[in-house]
Write an enzyme that holds these catalytic residues in place. Structure first.
Site, PDB file in Angstrom:
ATOM      1  CG  ASP A   2      48.853 -13.755  20.220  1.00  0.00           C
ATOM      2  OD1 ASP A   2      47.468 -13.834  20.860  1.00  0.00           O
ATOM      3  OD2 ASP A   2      49.051 -15.055  19.746  1.00  0.00           O
TER       4      ASP A   2
ATOM      5  CD  GLU B 287      44.455 -18.456  19.554  1.00  0.00           C
ATOM      6  OE1 GLU B 287      43.999 -19.359  19.400  1.00  0.00           O
ATOM      7  OE2 GLU B 287      45.129 -17.892  18.836  1.00  0.00           O
TER       8      GLU B 287
END
Length: 197
Positions: A87, A150
């Site tokens: 991400d 994350e």
């Protein structure tokens, strides 16, 4: 083995795969959330692309319900983990290069995620690929774990810990840090002592 020279053989395919990952707008977007895409369609697409690379190259792959994926090499009971994430943070403004495309300029690589953390995660993948391609015997099974959240609170790893195998030891290649064993915050301190040491 001359690892440095061997890695040069993988450079063009690495950059091609990196461009595949960078081109995916993998920011958390709960408006596109589904059961198989808990963080939205962007992170799901990045995870699918990453796991497809693993399948293409003959690795064992596991999808941990869209929260994370695992690419494994080896059959050993003992394990070492490499933790990365797919991400990204929001793209932002004022880019001098196209953010969702890998651009090479004067020896530098540009694009959202090339340092944090698509580039380092893919570099770890290519290191694993090099070991596999050259049949380097391993003492431990390597588990490359790629999370999808994350940047927004690490919900991915919380889910992973409850539902998947935990490696016995591991490290995190993230951003421009060389290797991270643990990162719980930062502290700047000044120490003083009357001792000569």
């Amino acid at each position: 083995m001359d690892f440095l020279n061997l890695t040069k053989e993988y450079e063009s395919s690495y950059l091609e795969d990196l461009n595949t990952l960078v081109s995916i707008h993998s920011i958390r977007d709960l408006s596109t959330k589904t059961n198989s895409a808990p963080f939205g369609q962007g992170p799901r697409q990045a995870l699918d692309a990453f796991l497809e690379m693993g399948k293409r190259d003959g690795f064992d792959t596991k999808d941990i319900d869209g929260y994370a994926g695992v690419i494994s090499y080896g059959e050993q009971k003992d394990t070492v983990g490499i933790l990365g994430h797919l991400d990204i943070v929001p793209i932002g403004e004022d880019w001098s290069k196209e953010p969702l495309k890998v651009t090479l300029d004067d020896g530098y690589v540009f694009g959202r995620g090339v340092m944090d953390d698509k580039g380092p995660t893919l570099a770890a993948y290519y290191a694993l690929k090099l070991l596999k391609d050259h049949r380097v015997p391993l003492k431990k099974r390597v588990m490359l774990i790629a999370g999808c959240d994350e940047e927004s609170g690490m919900e991915c790893i919380q889910y992973y810990k409850k539902h998947a195998e935990i490696p016995q030891t591991g490290f995190v290649p993230d951003a421009d840090f060389p290797v991270i064993y643990g990162e719980k915050g930062g502290a700047h301190v000044t120490l003083s002592s009357k001792d000569d040491t």
